[in-house]
Design a protein around this motif. Structure first.
Motif, short mmCIF file in Angstrom:
data_model
loop_
_atom_site.label_atom_id
_atom_site.label_comp_id
_atom_site.label_asym_id
_atom_site.label_seq_id
_atom_site.Cartn_x
_atom_site.Cartn_y
_atom_site.Cartn_z
N ASN A 3 0.83 -1.22 0.00
CA ASN A 3 0.00 0.00 0.00
C ASN A 3 0.86 1.26 0.00
OD1 ASN A 3 0.99 -0.03 2.57
ND2 ASN A 3 -1.00 0.22 3.62
N ASN A 4 2.09 1.13 -0.45
CA ASN A 4 2.98 2.29 -0.58
C ASN A 4 2.64 3.08 -1.83
OD1 ASN A 4 4.55 1.88 1.71
ND2 ASN A 4 6.43 2.36 0.60
N HIS A 5 2.88 4.37 -1.80
CA HIS A 5 2.63 5.21 -2.97
C HIS A 5 3.74 6.24 -3.10
CE1 HIS A 5 -1.32 3.40 -3.48
NE2 HIS A 5 -1.55 3.61 -2.20
N GLY A 489 6.67 -2.10 0.30
CA GLY A 489 5.93 -1.36 1.32
C GLY A 489 6.81 -0.76 2.39
N LEU A 490 7.93 -0.17 1.99
CA LEU A 490 8.92 0.35 2.93
C LEU A 490 9.09 1.85 2.77
CD1 LEU A 490 11.70 -2.37 2.54
CD2 LEU A 490 10.36 -1.95 4.60
N PRO A 491 9.49 2.54 3.85
CA PRO A 491 9.93 3.93 3.69
C PRO A 491 11.29 3.96 3.00
CG PRO A 491 10.23 3.21 5.95
CD PRO A 491 9.49 2.11 5.25
N LEU A 492 11.64 5.09 2.42
CA LEU A 492 12.88 5.17 1.64
C LEU A 492 14.12 4.89 2.48
CD1 LEU A 492 12.43 8.17 -0.81
CD2 LEU A 492 12.79 5.78 -1.38
N ILE A 555 -0.50 -8.20 2.69
CA ILE A 555 0.04 -6.98 2.09
C ILE A 555 1.33 -6.59 2.82
CG2 ILE A 555 -2.22 -6.14 1.34
CD1 ILE A 555 -2.15 -4.18 3.68
N PHE A 556 2.19 -5.85 2.10
CA PHE A 556 3.45 -5.35 2.66
C PHE A 556 3.27 -3.87 2.96
CE2 PHE A 556 4.62 -9.24 0.74
CZ PHE A 556 5.85 -9.65 1.26
N THR A 557 3.49 -3.50 4.20
CA THR A 557 3.32 -2.10 4.56
C THR A 557 4.18 -1.76 5.76
OG1 THR A 557 1.74 -0.39 5.23
CG2 THR A 557 1.28 -2.63 5.96
N ASN A 558 4.91 -0.65 5.67
CA ASN A 558 5.68 -0.11 6.78
C ASN A 558 6.58 -1.16 7.42
OD1 ASN A 558 6.46 2.08 8.36
ND2 ASN A 558 5.01 1.56 9.99
N LEU A 563 -1.99 -9.17 7.46
CA LEU A 563 -3.18 -9.78 6.89
C LEU A 563 -4.16 -8.67 6.52
CD1 LEU A 563 -4.44 -12.54 6.24
CD2 LEU A 563 -5.57 -12.46 8.47
N LYS A 564 -4.53 -8.62 5.27
CA LYS A 564 -5.29 -7.50 4.73
C LYS A 564 -6.56 -7.21 5.52
CE LYS A 564 -7.14 -5.84 0.31
NZ LYS A 564 -7.34 -6.19 -1.13
N HIS A 565 -7.31 -8.27 5.92
CA HIS A 565 -8.60 -8.06 6.57
C HIS A 565 -8.52 -8.15 8.09
CE1 HIS A 565 -10.40 -8.08 2.65
NE2 HIS A 565 -9.91 -9.29 2.39
N ASN A 566 -7.30 -8.36 8.60
CA ASN A 566 -7.11 -8.41 10.05
C ASN A 566 -5.71 -7.92 10.38
OD1 ASN A 566 -7.15 -8.84 12.78
ND2 ASN A 566 -7.44 -11.06 12.67
N PRO A 567 -5.48 -6.61 10.40
CA PRO A 567 -4.14 -6.06 10.61
C PRO A 567 -3.48 -6.50 11.91
CG PRO A 567 -5.67 -4.37 9.86
CD PRO A 567 -6.50 -5.57 10.17
N ALA A 568 -4.26 -7.02 12.85
CA ALA A 568 -3.66 -7.48 14.10
C ALA A 568 -2.74 -8.67 13.86
CB ALA A 568 -4.75 -7.85 15.10
#
Length: 752
Positions: A3-5, A489-492, A555-558, A563-568
């Motif tokens: 979900n990085n942009h 999904g990483l910061p620079l 998903i890969f984020t931060n 898990l997309k539907h359960n971020p926990a």
């Protein structure tokens, strides 16, 4: 999935602080213990033979180590046209110190090696050489009778010849309601990047070298060294992370690389060879070209006949070609065409690619001819181009993969205030200054080269990207990091990019506005493979919260797998790296263009430049007061660095139209202004309000990221827009670049 942009964001250059602080090292700055310095001696004649080189006096000077000439050079594994370098045109590449023959003025004929640069330069200045001169020819205009078709070769893949004639041009031209014909000329232009050409070679042992080179392709230099000196490629490492500009001059290995490697191998010691500014005028250039156009159009403005012919110079030993005459029918297709491109071999060095090679030359003629037709028909220049707009490339009979040029016209005209233009030439003024508005279309072919990249999750949980690609100052390094960060999904600051090193995965030369598309697609592929590995690893770990998750649900984020539907339910990349016993997890990918998709489409980036300028009615001086360029070039990964590319091209457009010219004295075959004092370039006072905008252009055909490239397309429109604005201001159509004060003045200053 991520979900990085970061892609599409105006990220500042990551290497910027190193460059402005002086931390960044360039090819001529790397230290080496016991470093020797070489200085090249250049021929002062244009054609003939070396009768004698007396090296004794020079070699007797304390601190002079050796003088290399054709008489004492070692035996070399000389190459042919298939094994010289990636950018070699058809023919036999120039071979320094091959024999006693002189083929062009400034030809390198000796190398003086000393304990210091100053001593080497002094030794070179007193080296005694006797020549036997022969008659030579360097003047294109005086040798047009020798024009011929270019030789066929591998270069024709990227630089296709003109398409065959269509319809009946002569008949259609004769019947046309409006007709215009013109001759266009421009002379020599030299690249003159800020950084001088330099090579530092460190001798690592028999047949093994580390080479710091100013180049647009580390692997290209590696191949060149291996082919010339008969060394195994794996024993040659070429490093070039920072390049102070090149614009095509670094595509082919220049002769300082040859001399530095030759001396290092023979002396078994580190050697540095740096070319001075004057020596940068002794190799490639944008070739002088003479063009003739004849266009015909119907009363409604539809172009019905196009004739565009060009003749350019090349060397005696290679056939350097450019795409000069193909552009008109790509932009404004006519049923009746006659296109022709020829070469005249002369006693000069082979030209080399210079930003928008052929494009900036040919589009000048196309757009100025279109402008002349629009005035003749009484149709607004923007409207005239819209009347002739096409979504199909008639030269290939294929639709464009994407083309938002129409939006460039409309939005650009609105932003610029084109409606304020008074149509008649000489109808706008500010005091004693005539005001002119001009516009032109730009176009550039879109390429994607094969490339390989490696993506690794390090033991510290960071993403490391590897590619041999160079960054000549275009922002490639930053864009690579942005693409990679999005993929994981990483910061620079969690992405490390290793580049500019031939020991890294393969990359072609950086040129043709193809680098971002080529390397970004390889990075994307490598990261995609890495994501799959990381998901498998995460699912396989004991007590993994993602053990039962489907891959498409993660998903890969931060820095996490979530898990997309359960971020926990998540795991960090650092946890996965730690669970791999400190070993990196690596993925490699080799990518290239999708030829199956490509064969059905034509591919191009487009631009439009609008220019306002003032011409002093008494002095004939021209001042570009403001300019705006609209660009349609697919997905823009970094608007900030892309804008810088276009701004640079616009400044170069001012230079090409009004300043830049290498002047040769054909009596001697030698350039007279081989320095930055007399090779005129724009300064701050010449550059005013420059504006750049990108239109949204989605392209699913070109590649999965929709990237086209912006390096060249910003240059092609600007010079003819300036020429067209000068006509609108003065009523004078000047088709010779650069346009000078004397071109705008006759016997009486008031005649403007």
């Amino acid at each position: 999935m991520t979900n990085n942009h970061l892609s599409g964001k105006p990220v500042a250059r990551l290497e910027g602080p190193d460059k402005v602080s002086g931390i960044a090292k360039y090819a001529g700055e790397y230290p080496a213990k016991g470093l020797r310095y070489g200085y090249v001696v250049n021929s002062i004649i244009t054609k003939g033979k070396i009768k004698k080189i007396d090296t004794a006096i020079v070699e007797a000077i304390p601190g002079i180590i050796k003088v290399f000439t054709h008489e004492n050079r070692p035996s070399l594994a000389w190459f042919n046209q298939l094994y010289s370098d990636m950018d070699a045109p058809p023919g036999a590449p120039f071979r320094p110190l091959h024999d006693e023959n002189i083929s062009f003025n400034g030809q390198p004929i000796a190398l003086v090696v000393a304990e210091s640069f100053e001593l080497a330069r002094y030794g070179a200045s007193i080296l005694h050489i006797e020549y036997e001169q022969e008659a030579f020819h360097t003047n294109l205009q005086a040798n047009l009778q020798h024009a011929r078709k270019p030789k066929a070769g591998l270069a024709s893949v990227l630089k296709p010849p003109p398409p065959k004639p269509s319809g009946d041009f002569e008949k259609a031209y004769a019947k046309a309601k409006a007709q215009t014909s013109a001759t266009f000329t421009h002379g020599y232009e030299h690249h003159n990047p800020m950084e001088l050409f330099a090579t530092t070679v460190v001798y690592e042992g028999p047949g093994k070298l580390t080479v710091y080179d100013k180049t647009q392709g580390t692997i290209n230099s590696q191949l060149y060294i291996g082919n010339v000196f008969g060394l195994h490629y794996k024993n040659i490492r070429v490093i070039s992370p920072y390049v102070g500009g090149a614009f095509g001059s670094g595509l082919r290995p220049q002769y300082q690389l040859f001399f530095a490697v030759l001396a290092a191998l023979e002396l078994k010691a580190p050697v540095r060879v740096t070319l001075d500014r004057q020596q940068m005028f002794t190799f490639g250039f944008r070739p002088p070209t003479i063009q003739h156009t004849r266009y015909g159009a119907a009363a409604d403005g539809k172009v019905t006949a196009i004739n565009h012919e060009a003749v350019a110079i090349t060397s005696r030993f290679e056939d350097y070609i450019e795409v000069v005459v193909n552009w008109a029918n790509m932009l404004y297709p006519a049923q009746n065409t006659l296109l022709k491109h020829q070469l005249v071999p002369l006693d000069v060095y082979t030209p080399v690619d210079m930003r928008a090679p052929g494009g900036s030359t040919g589009v000048h003629a196309v757009e100025s001819t279109m402008d002349a037709l629009s005035y003749q028909l009484g149709i607004d220049p923007v409207e005239f181009r819209l009347i002739n707009y096409s979504d199909t490339d008639a030269t290939k009979d294929k639709p464009y993969s994407s083309k938002e040029l129409r939006q460039c016209y409309k939005e650009g005209a609105l932003r610029f205030g084109w409606n304020e233009r008074q149509p008649l030439p000489r109808s706008m003024r500010r005091g004693n200054r005539l005001v002119g508005y001009g516009m032109a279309t730009g176009i550039w072919d879109v390429f994607q080269f094969p490339a390989r990249a490696e993506a690794s999750l390090t033991k510290a949980g960071k993403l490391r990207i590897k590619s041999a690609v160079t960054d000549i100052g275009t922002g490639t390094y930053t864009v690579m990091a942005q693409v990679a960060a999005d993929e994981l999904g990483l910061p620079l600051d969690q992405v490390e990019v290793l580049y500019g090193d031939s020991a890294l995965p393969f990359s072609a030369i950086q040129g043709g506005s193809a680098t971002t598309a080529s390397v970004a697609m390889a990075i994307r592929g490598a990261c995609e493979g890495l994501r799959k590995q990381l998901i498998r690893k995460a699912k396989s770990l004991s007590n993994s919260p993602l053990a039962d998750a489907k891959p498409e649900e993660i998903i890969f984020t931060n820095g996490q797998l979530v898990l997309k539907h359960n971020p926990a339910l998540h795991m960090t990349l650092a946890d996965i790296a730690a669970a791999n016993n400190g070993k990196p997890i690596t993925s490699k990918k080799f990518t290239g263009p999708d030829l199956i998709k490509w064969r059905k489409y034509s591919r191009a980036a487009h631009s439009v430049s609008f220019v306002e300028l003032e011409v002093d009615e008494d002095l004939g001086t021209v001042d570009v007061t403001r300019a705006l360029t609209m660009v349609a070039a697919g997905r823009i990964i970094n608007p900030k660095t892309a804008r810088s590319q276009i701004i640079g091209s616009m400044v170069w457009g001012i230079s090409k139209a009004l300043r830049e010219e290498s002047i040769m004295d054909h009596r001697y075959g030698r350039f007279m202004n081989a320095n930055l004092a007399e090779y005129h370039l724009p300064v701050h006072a010449d550059v005013h309000d420059l504006e750049v905008h990108f239109v949204e252009e989605k392209d699913d055909i070109i590649n999965e990221l929709g990237i086209k490239g912006v390096g060249e397309v910003g240059l092609t429109a600007m010079p003819p827009a300036i020429a067209n604005a000068i006509f609108h201001a003065t009523g004078r159509r000047i088709n010779k670049f650069p346009i000078k004060v004397e071109d705008l003045l006759s016997t009486s200053p008031s005649s403007l």
